[in-house]
Design a protein around this motif. Structure first.
Motif, PDB file in Angstrom:
ATOM      1  N   GLY A   2       0.787  -1.227   0.000  1.00 54.90           N
ATOM      2  CA  GLY A   2       0.000   0.000   0.000  1.00 54.90           C
ATOM      3  C   GLY A   2       0.817   1.273   0.000  1.00 54.90           C
ATOM      4  O   GLY A   2       0.273   2.360   0.225  1.00 54.90           O
ATOM      5  N   ASN A   3       2.115   1.159  -0.268  1.00 59.56           N
ATOM      6  CA  ASN A   3       3.012   2.324  -0.225  1.00 59.56           C
ATOM      7  C   ASN A   3       3.532   2.611  -1.628  1.00 59.56           C
ATOM      8  O   ASN A   3       4.335   1.855  -2.174  1.00 59.56           O
ATOM      9  N   ILE A   4       3.097   3.710  -2.225  1.00 63.16           N
ATOM     10  CA  ILE A   4       3.475   4.042  -3.592  1.00 63.16           C
ATOM     11  C   ILE A   4       4.979   4.239  -3.735  1.00 63.16           C
ATOM     12  O   ILE A   4       5.558   3.997  -4.807  1.00 63.16           O
ATOM     13  N   ASP A   5       5.647   4.658  -2.668  1.00 64.86           N
ATOM     14  CA  ASP A   5       7.089   4.896  -2.730  1.00 64.86           C
ATOM     15  C   ASP A   5       7.876   3.611  -2.984  1.00 64.86           C
ATOM     16  O   ASP A   5       9.021   3.655  -3.446  1.00 64.86           O
ATOM     17  N   ASN A   6       7.254   2.452  -2.693  1.00 69.13           N
ATOM     18  CA  ASN A   6       7.945   1.188  -2.911  1.00 69.13           C
ATOM     19  C   ASN A   6       8.153   0.874  -4.389  1.00 69.13           C
ATOM     20  O   ASN A   6       8.984   0.031  -4.738  1.00 69.13           O
ATOM     21  N   VAL A   7       7.419   1.566  -5.272  1.00 66.86           N
ATOM     22  CA  VAL A   7       7.662   1.393  -6.703  1.00 66.86           C
ATOM     23  C   VAL A   7       9.093   1.802  -7.036  1.00 66.86           C
ATOM     24  O   VAL A   7       9.746   1.202  -7.894  1.00 66.86           O
ATOM     25  N   ASN A   8       9.606   2.801  -6.345  1.00 68.82           N
ATOM     26  CA  ASN A   8      10.979   3.234  -6.589  1.00 68.82           C
ATOM     27  C   ASN A   8      11.978   2.134  -6.246  1.00 68.82           C
ATOM     28  O   ASN A   8      13.029   2.006  -6.884  1.00 68.82           O
ATOM     29  N   LEU A   9      11.645   1.319  -5.228  1.00 71.36           N
ATOM     30  CA  LEU A   9      12.524   0.209  -4.874  1.00 71.36           C
ATOM     31  C   LEU A   9      12.542  -0.839  -5.981  1.00 71.36           C
ATOM     32  O   LEU A   9      13.585  -1.460  -6.243  1.00 71.36           O
ATOM     33  N   LEU A  10      11.394  -1.040  -6.614  1.00 71.55           N
ATOM     34  CA  LEU A  10      11.352  -1.973  -7.736  1.00 71.55           C
ATOM     35  C   LEU A  10      12.198  -1.453  -8.898  1.00 71.55           C
ATOM     36  O   LEU A  10      12.892  -2.213  -9.567  1.00 71.55           O
ATOM     37  N   ASN A  11      12.121  -0.161  -9.120  1.00 70.29           N
ATOM     38  CA  ASN A  11      12.940   0.442 -10.163  1.00 70.29           C
ATOM     39  C   ASN A  11      14.423   0.273  -9.851  1.00 70.29           C
ATOM     40  O   ASN A  11      15.229  -0.058 -10.724  1.00 70.29           O
TER      41      ASN A  11
END
Length: 208
Positions: free
Chosen positions: A50-59
């Motif tokens: 539920g944390n949109i900032d975690n998309v950056n970790l995937l990147n």
């Protein structure tokens, strides 16, 4: 790392990324032979917690695509077993952020409503990495002809799923059903994107 599959010259390895601050879900890294020329991907975006900032970790982990749901509902929206549930507001934010990070959006496992919600807002081609033809085998997990054409026309790709229940419930007829699916896709694809992907886990197939 935990080896899941060895098939010919390809291996599928599950990598735990809990140290990156995400949930216990993993990334599957495809490796060809002994050279890591494959790519990382995520199945089920519930691992974003539920944390949109975690998309950056995937990147940062060089993830190439994310399957938004599995069969049930998650923070993104409805899976194939939740046909009335579409894309949540968080799901819309995730689709936008994935595209901003050049991570492809995978609609395999999605409900029909979620599929069309994604199509309405997608600015880049979407993919369905392991989804078969509903016209060949009528289960909600498969794609309709219209959905195939939408993905094709926006420049996306559709991959084959080897789970026998999505090909044919009779395992002895599963391979012939796969042939029918390929013929069906070829007939629908007047503009062929010339890419056929295959489900790397082979999902329960014991005969080839």
């Amino acid at each position: 790392s935990i080896p899941l599959l060895s098939f010919g010259n390809a291996n599928s390895i599950l990598l735990d990324i809990t140290d990156s601050g995400l949930s216990s879900a993993g990334i599957v890294l495809l490796i060809t032979g002994s050279s890591p020329d494959g790519f990382a991907f995520v199945e089920n975006a519930s691992m974003l917690c539920g944390n949109i900032d975690n998309v950056n970790l995937l990147n940062d982990a060089d993830v190439k695509y994310v399957t938004l749901t599995w069969n049930a509902e998650n923070e993104i929206g409805g899976g194939s077993e939740c046909q009335g549930v579409g894309l949540s507001q968080f799901g819309k934010d995730v689709v936008k952020e994935l595209e901003n990070n050049c991570i492809a959006v995978d609609v395999s496992h999605a409900s029909d409503k979620l599929f069309y919600d994604v199509i309405k807002i997608a600015r880049k081609p979407v993919i369905a990495t392991h989804s078969n033809s509903r016209a060949v085998t009528d289960v909600k997990r498969n794609l309709t002809d219209e959905q195939f054409k939408i993905i094709r026309d926006m420049g996306g790709i559709v991959g084959i799923n080897f789970y026998k229940g999505f090909l044919n419930n009779d395992e002895n007829k599963a391979v012939s059903s796969l042939d029918k699916k390929l013929e069906k896709e070829a007939a629908a694809n007047k503009k062929v994107n010339e890419i056929y992907a295959m489900d790397p886990e082979l999902h329960g197939m014991t005969r080839f």
